[in-house]
Scaffold this motif. Structure first.
Motif, PDB file in Angstrom:
ATOM      1  N   THR A 114       0.717  -1.147   0.018  1.00 51.57           N
ATOM      2  CA  THR A 114      -0.034   0.092  -0.049  1.00 51.57           C
ATOM      3  C   THR A 114       0.883   1.275   0.002  1.00 51.57           C
ATOM      4  N   GLN A 115       2.055   1.249   0.851  1.00 53.22           N
ATOM      5  CA  GLN A 115       2.751   2.227   0.653  1.00 53.22           C
ATOM      6  C   GLN A 115       3.603   2.797  -0.579  1.00 53.22           C
ATOM      7  N   HIS A 116       3.993   1.582  -1.400  1.00 49.61           N
ATOM      8  CA  HIS A 116       4.491   1.501  -2.854  1.00 49.61           C
ATOM      9  C   HIS A 116       3.548   2.211  -3.730  1.00 49.61           C
ATOM     10  N   ALA A 117       2.224   1.550  -3.521  1.00 49.29           N
ATOM     11  CA  ALA A 117       1.374   2.301  -4.491  1.00 49.29           C
ATOM     12  C   ALA A 117       1.066   3.512  -4.203  1.00 49.29           C
ATOM     13  N   GLN A 118       1.073   4.214  -3.107  1.00 49.31           N
ATOM     14  CA  GLN A 118       0.962   5.452  -2.673  1.00 49.31           C
ATOM     15  C   GLN A 118       2.104   6.347  -3.518  1.00 49.31           C
ATOM     16  N   GLN A 119       3.283   5.824  -3.336  1.00 48.69           N
ATOM     17  CA  GLN A 119       4.186   6.557  -3.935  1.00 48.69           C
ATOM     18  C   GLN A 119       4.268   6.566  -5.285  1.00 48.69           C
ATOM     19  N   LEU A 120       3.884   5.154  -5.942  1.00 47.20           N
ATOM     20  CA  LEU A 120       3.818   5.317  -7.528  1.00 47.20           C
ATOM     21  C   LEU A 120       2.687   6.144  -8.183  1.00 47.20           C
ATOM     22  N   LYS A 121       1.876   6.282  -7.306  1.00 48.63           N
ATOM     23  CA  LYS A 121       0.687   7.226  -7.911  1.00 48.63           C
ATOM     24  C   LYS A 121       1.120   8.501  -8.055  1.00 48.63           C
ATOM     25  N   GLY A 122       2.161   9.028  -7.078  1.00 46.54           N
ATOM     26  CA  GLY A 122       2.613  10.402  -7.082  1.00 46.54           C
ATOM     27  C   GLY A 122       3.480  10.565  -8.244  1.00 46.54           C
ATOM     28  N   LEU A 123       4.389   9.297  -8.538  1.00 44.09           N
ATOM     29  CA  LEU A 123       5.441   9.493  -9.484  1.00 44.09           C
ATOM     30  C   LEU A 123       4.948   9.284 -10.811  1.00 44.09           C
ATOM     31  N   LEU A 124       3.917   8.333 -10.965  1.00 45.35           N
ATOM     32  CA  LEU A 124       3.353   8.153 -12.438  1.00 45.35           C
ATOM     33  C   LEU A 124       2.165   8.993 -12.792  1.00 45.35           C
ATOM     34  N   VAL A 125       1.469   9.291 -11.762  1.00 44.64           N
ATOM     35  CA  VAL A 125       0.288  10.041 -12.135  1.00 44.64           C
ATOM     36  C   VAL A 125       0.213  11.464 -12.073  1.00 44.64           C
ATOM     37  N   GLU A 126       0.491  11.873 -10.774  1.00 42.49           N
ATOM     38  CA  GLU A 126       0.564  13.123 -10.162  1.00 42.49           C
ATOM     39  C   GLU A 126       1.620  14.079 -10.908  1.00 42.49           C
ATOM     40  N   ASN A 127       2.787  13.323 -11.301  1.00 40.10           N
ATOM     41  CA  ASN A 127       3.914  14.243 -12.020  1.00 40.10           C
ATOM     42  C   ASN A 127       3.588  14.239 -13.350  1.00 40.10           C
ATOM     43  N   LYS A 128       3.497  15.349 -13.760  1.00 43.68           N
ATOM     44  CA  LYS A 128       2.870  15.660 -15.229  1.00 43.68           C
ATOM     45  C   LYS A 128       3.739  15.111 -16.218  1.00 43.68           C
ATOM     46  N   ALA A 129       5.000  15.623 -16.103  1.00 47.65           N
ATOM     47  CA  ALA A 129       6.303  15.002 -16.825  1.00 47.65           C
ATOM     48  C   ALA A 129       6.071  13.505 -17.297  1.00 47.65           C
ATOM     49  N   ASN A 130       6.243  12.781 -15.921  1.00 47.07           N
ATOM     50  CA  ASN A 130       6.232  11.390 -16.187  1.00 47.07           C
ATOM     51  C   ASN A 130       5.058  10.944 -16.785  1.00 47.07           C
ATOM     52  N   PHE A 131       3.954  11.245 -16.439  1.00 49.97           N
ATOM     53  CA  PHE A 131       2.660  11.034 -16.935  1.00 49.97           C
ATOM     54  C   PHE A 131       2.676  11.100 -18.422  1.00 49.97           C
ATOM     55  N   ASP A 132       3.107  12.322 -18.933  1.00 47.72           N
ATOM     56  CA  ASP A 132       3.081  12.554 -20.460  1.00 47.72           C
ATOM     57  C   ASP A 132       4.221  11.737 -21.153  1.00 47.72           C
ATOM     58  N   CYS A 133       5.165  11.174 -20.369  1.00 51.26           N
ATOM     59  CA  CYS A 133       6.369  10.348 -21.032  1.00 51.26           C
ATOM     60  C   CYS A 133       5.503   8.941 -20.957  1.00 51.26           C
ATOM     61  N   LEU A 134       4.963   8.559 -19.947  1.00 50.07           N
ATOM     62  CA  LEU A 134       4.498   7.153 -20.077  1.00 50.07           C
ATOM     63  C   LEU A 134       3.196   7.116 -21.120  1.00 50.07           C
ATOM     64  N   CYS A 135       2.503   8.147 -21.207  1.00 50.36           N
ATOM     65  CA  CYS A 135       1.187   8.033 -22.259  1.00 50.36           C
ATOM     66  C   CYS A 135       1.881   8.010 -23.642  1.00 50.36           C
ATOM     67  N   THR A 136       3.035   8.581 -23.742  1.00 55.80           N
ATOM     68  CA  THR A 136       3.613   8.734 -25.267  1.00 55.80           C
ATOM     69  C   THR A 136       4.216   7.173 -25.473  1.00 55.80           C
ATOM     70  N   ALA A 137       4.757   6.631 -24.436  1.00 58.24           N
ATOM     71  CA  ALA A 137       5.276   5.098 -24.731  1.00 58.24           C
ATOM     72  C   ALA A 137       4.214   4.163 -24.931  1.00 58.24           C
ATOM     73  N   VAL A 138       2.924   4.455 -24.011  1.00 56.01           N
ATOM     74  CA  VAL A 138       2.021   3.232 -24.353  1.00 56.01           C
ATOM     75  C   VAL A 138       1.437   3.403 -25.636  1.00 56.01           C
ATOM     76  N   ARG A 139       1.282   4.964 -26.009  1.00 60.47           N
ATOM     77  CA  ARG A 139       0.512   5.042 -27.255  1.00 60.47           C
ATOM     78  C   ARG A 139       1.387   4.372 -28.478  1.00 60.47           C
ATOM     79  N   VAL A 140       2.829   4.638 -28.667  1.00 59.87           N
ATOM     80  CA  VAL A 140       3.762   3.872 -29.488  1.00 59.87           C
ATOM     81  C   VAL A 140       3.427   2.580 -29.488  1.00 59.87           C
ATOM     82  N   HIS A 141       3.504   1.943 -28.095  1.00 64.08           N
ATOM     83  CA  HIS A 141       3.511   0.710 -28.061  1.00 64.08           C
ATOM     84  C   HIS A 141       2.169  -0.015 -28.527  1.00 64.08           C
ATOM     85  N   ILE A 142       1.120   0.423 -28.368  1.00 63.33           N
ATOM     86  CA  ILE A 142      -0.243   0.154 -28.702  1.00 63.33           C
ATOM     87  C   ILE A 142      -0.410   0.430 -30.304  1.00 63.33           C
TER      88      ILE A 142
END
Length: 432
Positions: A260-288
């Protein structure tokens, strides 16, 4: 005529004792000095008829059992009175047996009680502890107390199962819960198998039932009304496998707190951080996009591994919702696990997944296969971000996989397409 001696189990030269049976005793003042007193017990071979035992645990009355026996081909011409007498004798024997069915380990170990082989004994116990899924579905989310016992006639009416059978199933689950509640640090399935001599599949079902029941996981919401016991049984297995500690039994304390602690940390890193979220969306879009078929529509590519155009359009932000919807789905996915240590979140976890994840995908015209591809791609491309930005990232990567894989599997099992005017609600099930 039916050959009673060749029924499922044959016992010979046996007196079946009941714990409350008071044997013949003589008082000292009644005995003569030269008298020698003996207790002699003579019996005919005792037969346990498997068919009648099955009817007995189903709660069938005598006349129904007699009617079923007389309808069998080998019973043509049998006198009803003779069959009825045999059935009554069998039911009387099974009333004695039921005491030992409630103490299965004692029943298996005390071989002088019944000269049966281990396989036959375990077969009787397995039959007695078998349950009807519609009945057990009614017991989920209910406390195993006297109030639920008064609800049994209503359960019988709703499911069409005799009240006596509903009572047996209620007492069985209550007995298993009571004898397992004090165990800590022991896998619940193993504990049930050891105490009640049940097979692993049946013990696993009981462990899932107890997990849902003790943690009061809500299965009665309107959005969950059309799902069956097998669906909730599967969901319990996923909750236990992915979101509890390896030695978990069934208590709230066994929710994996580091997860549960790691999940809270990952939410802040991958979802709330705009730069990381945009980077993740781009990578997922290319993969799909790379998974889209480049061959004519008549190709033999499996549709389960090919994303729909609606998913690609969502990732390319060509819809009104776009990245906002993706962010909301991922935020809920991490928040469920981050907050599951709270009783209110665990109680509502299945309803949250259906209302906030499954319905979000379905409302955009996406399939369960699209949801699965999306989560798989997010896991793959999130690992790089986690590795770069979290020191000693191995525990966080494991938590990432457990969080999103568990959410994906729960979501796919509970997936339903958006209601259409062209047909009833359609539930999609993964291939088993």
């Amino acid at each position: 005529m039916r050959d009673f001696a060749s029924a499922s189990f044959q016992l010979s030269n046996l007196r079946l004792p009941h714990p409350n049976l008071d044997f013949l005793r003589f008082n000292r003042h009644e005995e003569q000095a030269d008298d020698a007193n003996f207790t002699a017990i003579v019996s005919t071979p005792v037969v346990v008829d498997n068919m009648i035992f099955s009817e007995y645990i189903l709660g069938r009355p005598v006349h129904e059992v007699v009617a079923r026996m007389r309808s069998e081909p080998d019973m043509v011409g049998a006198q009803e009175s003779a069959v009825a007498e045999y059935v009554r004798g069998q039911l009387h024997l099974m009333q004695y047996l039921e005491y030992y069915m409630c103490r299965p380990r004692y029943f298996l170990e005390q071989r002088h009680l019944l000269p049966l082989g281990d396989k036959a004994r375990m077969g009787l116990v397995e039959q007695y502890y078998a349950f009807d899924e519609p009945v057990m579905l009614e017991f989920l989310s209910r406390k195993l107390n006297s109030r639920t016992r008064t609800y049994l006639p209503e359960v019988a009416t709703k499911t069409g199962i005799p009240v006596a059978s509903c009572k047996r199933q209620f007492e069985n689950i209550k007995r298993i819960a009571k004898q397992s509640e004090d165990e800590e640090g022991v896998p619940l399935v193993n504990e049930i198998m050891d105490r009640f001599a049940l097979s692993e599949p049946l013990a696993t079902h009981y462990a899932h039932i107890l997990f849902l029941n003790i943690n009061r996981v809500d299965t009665t919401k309107r959005c969950l009304a059309h799902f069956k016991f097998a669906d909730f049984d599967f969901c319990a297995s996923i909750l236990i496998q992915y979101w509890t500690t390896p030695t978990s039994t069934m208590t709230l304390d066994d929710i994996d707190q580091p997860l549960t602690q790691h999940a809270q940390q990952l939410k802040g890193l991958l979802v709330e951080n705009k730069a990381n979220f945009d980077c993740l969306c781009t990578a997922v879009r290319v993969h799909i996009s790379s998974l889209m078929p480049k061959t004519p529509s008549g190709s033999s590519a499996s549709t389960s591994t090919v994303p729909s155009s609606a998913l690609l359009a969502l990732l390319e932000n060509r819809t009104v919702r776009g990245s906002t919807q993706i962010r909301a789905i991922l935020r809920v996915s991490f928040s469920i696990v981050a907050d599951i240590g709270a009783s209110s979140t665990l109680r509502s976890v299945l309803g949250i997944i259906v209302e906030k994840i499954v319905d979000s995908f379905a409302s955009m015209g996406l399939r369960s296969e699209d949801m699965e591809l999306f989560y798989d791609s997010v896991i793959i491309h999130s690992i790089g971000i986690v590795t770069e930005q979290i020191p000693d990232s191995a525990p966080a990567i494991e938590a990432l996989s457990r969080t999103l894989t568990g959410t994906k599997l729960l979501g796919r099992r509970l997936f339903r397409q958006k209601s259409s005017i062209f047909g009833p609600l359609n539930k999609i099930r993964p291939a088993q």
